[in-house]
Design a protein around this motif. Structure first.
Motif, PDB file in Angstrom:
ATOM      1  N   UNK A 137       0.838  -1.190   0.000  1.00 13.90           N
ATOM      2  CA  UNK A 137       0.000   0.000   0.000  1.00 13.90           C
ATOM      3  C   UNK A 137       0.878   1.246   0.000  1.00 13.90           C
ATOM      4  N   UNK A 138       0.625   2.149  -0.951  1.00 11.86           N
ATOM      5  CA  UNK A 138       1.403   3.384  -1.076  1.00 11.86           C
ATOM      6  C   UNK A 138       0.546   4.576  -0.651  1.00 11.86           C
ATOM      7  N   UNK A 139       1.151   5.498   0.066  1.00 12.96           N
ATOM      8  CA  UNK A 139       0.424   6.676   0.553  1.00 12.96           C
ATOM      9  C   UNK A 139       1.008   7.975   0.032  1.00 12.96           C
ATOM     10  N   UNK A 140       1.761   7.918  -1.039  1.00 15.65           N
ATOM     11  CA  UNK A 140       2.328   9.131  -1.621  1.00 15.65           C
ATOM     12  C   UNK A 140       3.830   9.013  -1.768  1.00 15.65           C
ATOM     13  N   UNK A 141       4.382   9.891  -2.580  1.00 17.47           N
ATOM     14  CA  UNK A 141       5.814   9.881  -2.816  1.00 17.47           C
ATOM     15  C   UNK A 141       6.118   9.592  -4.275  1.00 17.47           C
ATOM     16  N   UNK A 142       7.373   9.209  -4.549  1.00 14.21           N
ATOM     17  CA  UNK A 142       7.830   9.004  -5.915  1.00 14.21           C
ATOM     18  C   UNK A 142       8.489   7.641  -6.040  1.00 14.21           C
ATOM     19  N   UNK A 143       8.331   7.058  -7.207  1.00 17.07           N
ATOM     20  CA  UNK A 143       9.025   5.819  -7.513  1.00 17.07           C
ATOM     21  C   UNK A 143      10.527   6.070  -7.484  1.00 17.07           C
ATOM     22  N   UNK A 144      11.306   5.089  -7.048  1.00 16.18           N
ATOM     23  CA  UNK A 144      12.734   5.331  -6.886  1.00 16.18           C
ATOM     24  C   UNK A 144      13.524   5.121  -8.176  1.00 16.18           C
ATOM     25  N   UNK A 145      12.876   4.643  -9.220  1.00 11.33           N
ATOM     26  CA  UNK A 145      13.590   4.391 -10.466  1.00 11.33           C
ATOM     27  C   UNK A 145      13.213   5.335 -11.596  1.00 11.33           C
ATOM     28  N   UNK A 146      11.936   5.720 -11.675  1.00 11.33           N
ATOM     29  CA  UNK A 146      11.454   6.537 -12.792  1.00 11.33           C
ATOM     30  C   UNK A 146      10.631   7.693 -12.239  1.00 11.33           C
ATOM     31  N   UNK A 147      10.464   8.783 -13.016  1.00 10.05           N
ATOM     32  CA  UNK A 147       9.782   9.982 -12.499  1.00 10.05           C
ATOM     33  C   UNK A 147       8.256   9.890 -12.540  1.00 10.05           C
ATOM     34  N   UNK A 148       7.696   9.017 -11.711  1.00  5.07           N
ATOM     35  CA  UNK A 148       6.246   8.946 -11.537  1.00  5.07           C
ATOM     36  C   UNK A 148       5.940   8.936 -10.045  1.00  5.07           C
ATOM     37  N   UNK A 149       4.749   9.411  -9.692  1.00  5.36           N
ATOM     38  CA  UNK A 149       4.304   9.366  -8.306  1.00  5.36           C
ATOM     39  C   UNK A 149       3.735   7.994  -7.988  1.00  5.36           C
ATOM     40  N   UNK A 157      -5.163   9.507  -2.469  1.00  6.21           N
ATOM     41  CA  UNK A 157      -4.203   9.428  -1.369  1.00  6.21           C
ATOM     42  C   UNK A 157      -3.574   8.054  -1.223  1.00  6.21           C
ATOM     43  N   UNK A 158      -4.116   7.066  -1.938  1.00 10.19           N
ATOM     44  CA  UNK A 158      -3.625   5.700  -1.801  1.00 10.19           C
ATOM     45  C   UNK A 158      -3.524   5.033  -3.163  1.00 10.19           C
ATOM     46  N   UNK A 159      -2.656   4.050  -3.247  1.00 10.48           N
ATOM     47  CA  UNK A 159      -2.574   3.161  -4.394  1.00 10.48           C
ATOM     48  C   UNK A 159      -1.885   1.892  -3.919  1.00 10.48           C
ATOM     49  N   UNK A 160      -1.953   0.854  -4.746  1.00  9.10           N
ATOM     50  CA  UNK A 160      -1.268  -0.393  -4.441  1.00  9.10           C
ATOM     51  C   UNK A 160      -0.138  -0.596  -5.431  1.00  9.10           C
ATOM     52  N   UNK A 168       3.726  -2.463 -11.056  1.00 10.87           N
ATOM     53  CA  UNK A 168       2.736  -1.459 -11.440  1.00 10.87           C
ATOM     54  C   UNK A 168       2.105  -0.882 -10.190  1.00 10.87           C
ATOM     55  N   UNK A 169       1.612   0.346 -10.327  1.00 15.96           N
ATOM     56  CA  UNK A 169       0.810   0.977  -9.288  1.00 15.96           C
ATOM     57  C   UNK A 169      -0.637   1.015  -9.792  1.00 15.96           C
ATOM     58  N   UNK A 170      -1.580   0.619  -8.941  1.00 14.99           N
ATOM     59  CA  UNK A 170      -2.981   0.543  -9.374  1.00 14.99           C
ATOM     60  C   UNK A 170      -3.884   1.147  -8.314  1.00 14.99           C
TER      61      UNK A 170
END
Length: 375
Positions: free
Chosen positions: A36-48, A55-58, A211-213
């Protein structure tokens, strides 16, 4: 479901989804399968890590193979294999006749690509009706071989340096920023529909995919209107179709400019219909339509009034003289300048005390929402 194991089953064979449930434990050397993601940036590519307005994604899958390669060099004995899926089954009712989901994808591969299509890291989206038949509107497939040409993907090269030999390997990230997809479910009322997302590393385990969904259920969305300006010659309005379609085609008598965008400009009232297709791939799309009727541009409104002689202590009759030019006035708001107000059509008012000059302000409103003020 998930399968995380070192040394995957080998070239041409993806590991099966052998474990039921979610893998959200404290990260081990292989990492999460579901996080579960609550914000921030991917550590490899420029996407949130969360989509716009949420406010959430998986995150489904991880980049552990890449992290191992980056820290230890290309040592196949140390590489994991990650394969994971997440699904949700829900009853389609009037309250959720549409599902809108967001996804962002990261796929990894060496450059030049050293895998055939049968063993690429991949991302899949599927939907199924209550009988287990696939709802093809949502069908979506991409892998690290097709990503550069499928549309919507960008490439970020990254050099890996083998700490033992010093050799440099070019490692490509193919990534797609957040995309929204809306699937109409009116044909599946009363059925339990299942939505699934799946990611898998390449069959050898060395090239990760994740992936983020995020998904929302809601009533079928309607067209929204930004109305005509009141009494303005040449005024236009804008109509906005529901977000998340693959294509848009508008029909109506007053369309100005392109009719192939989510937002269309119109210069007259009438009936308008937008036909949309879903954003799948592999040739699988569905068409659906939404329509609306809008009123013509409202006429010019001019506020005015007359009043009998103003004397302190004597009733003064205020009489509306406004011109709606064919419109219908539905609101009358008087401010008599002495701290009192009225919403009567033709009010009577008495000023008391010192008979100093008073500024009267009169605002009228039409059924179309237009206003004008006379002082």
């Amino acid at each position: 479901q998930w399968n995380n194991a070192p040394n995957a089953t080998g070239s041409g064979i993806y590991g099966g989804l052998t474990v039921n449930g979610l893998n959200t434990s404290v990260p081990n050397q292989w990492g999460h399968a579901h996080q579960l993601c609550t914000g921030g940036f991917d550590r490899n590519v420029p996407i949130t890590t969360t989509p716009p307005g949420h406010n959430y994604a998986l995150r489904l899958g991880n980049d552990s193979a890449y992290q191992i390669l980056a820290s230890q060099g290309n040592s196949p004995a140390n590489l994991p294999f990650n394969h994971q899926i997440i699904s949700n089954t829900f009853l389609v009712t009037q309250q959720n006749k549409a599902v809108s989901y967001w996804y962002a994808v990261v796929l990894c591969q060496y450059n030049p690509n050293n895998h055939p299509s049968s063993i690429q890291p991949y991302f899949k989206i599927r939907m199924y009706d209550g009988s287990g038949n696939e709802i093809m509107c949502a069908h979506y497939d991409v892998d690290a071989l097709s990503a550069p040409s499928i549309g919507g993907f960008l490439t970020m090269p990254n050099n890996l340096v083998d700490p033992m030999s010093g050799a440099i390997t070019l490692y490509d990230f193919f990534y797609k920023d957040w995309s929204q997809v809306m699937i109409p479910l009116g044909n599946y009322m009363g059925q339990n529909v299942t939505l699934t997302f799946e990611t898998s590393d390449c069959a050898g385990g060395g090239h990760p995919a994740y992936a983020y969904v995020e998904a929302d259920c809601a009533p079928m969305p309607n067209i929204t209107l930004t109305p005509f300006a009141c009494g303005s010659s040449g005024s236009t309005a804008t109509l906005t179709a529901p977000a998340g379609a693959g294509s848009y085609s508008w029909a109506g008598t007053g369309i100005v400019g392109s009719n192939a965008n989510q937002v269309v400009t119109v210069n007259t009232g009438g009936s308008y219909t937008v036909t949309m297709t879903t954003l799948g791939n592999s040739g699988f799309t569905c068409s659906f339509s939404v329509d609306t009727t809008i009123a013509p541009p409202p006429p010019l409104l001019t506020a005015s009034f007359t009043a009998t002689s103003a004397c302190a202590g004597v009733p003064i009759q205020f009489t509306d003289q406004s011109n709606a030019n064919g419109g219908t006035i539905t609101g009358w708001n008087w401010n008599f300048g002495d701290g009192t107000t009225s919403t009567a059509y033709n009010p009577t008012h008495i000023y008391t005390g010192n008979a100093s000059p008073m500024m009267v302000s009169y605002t009228v409103t039409t059924s179309a929402g237009c206003t004008d003020t006379y002082n």
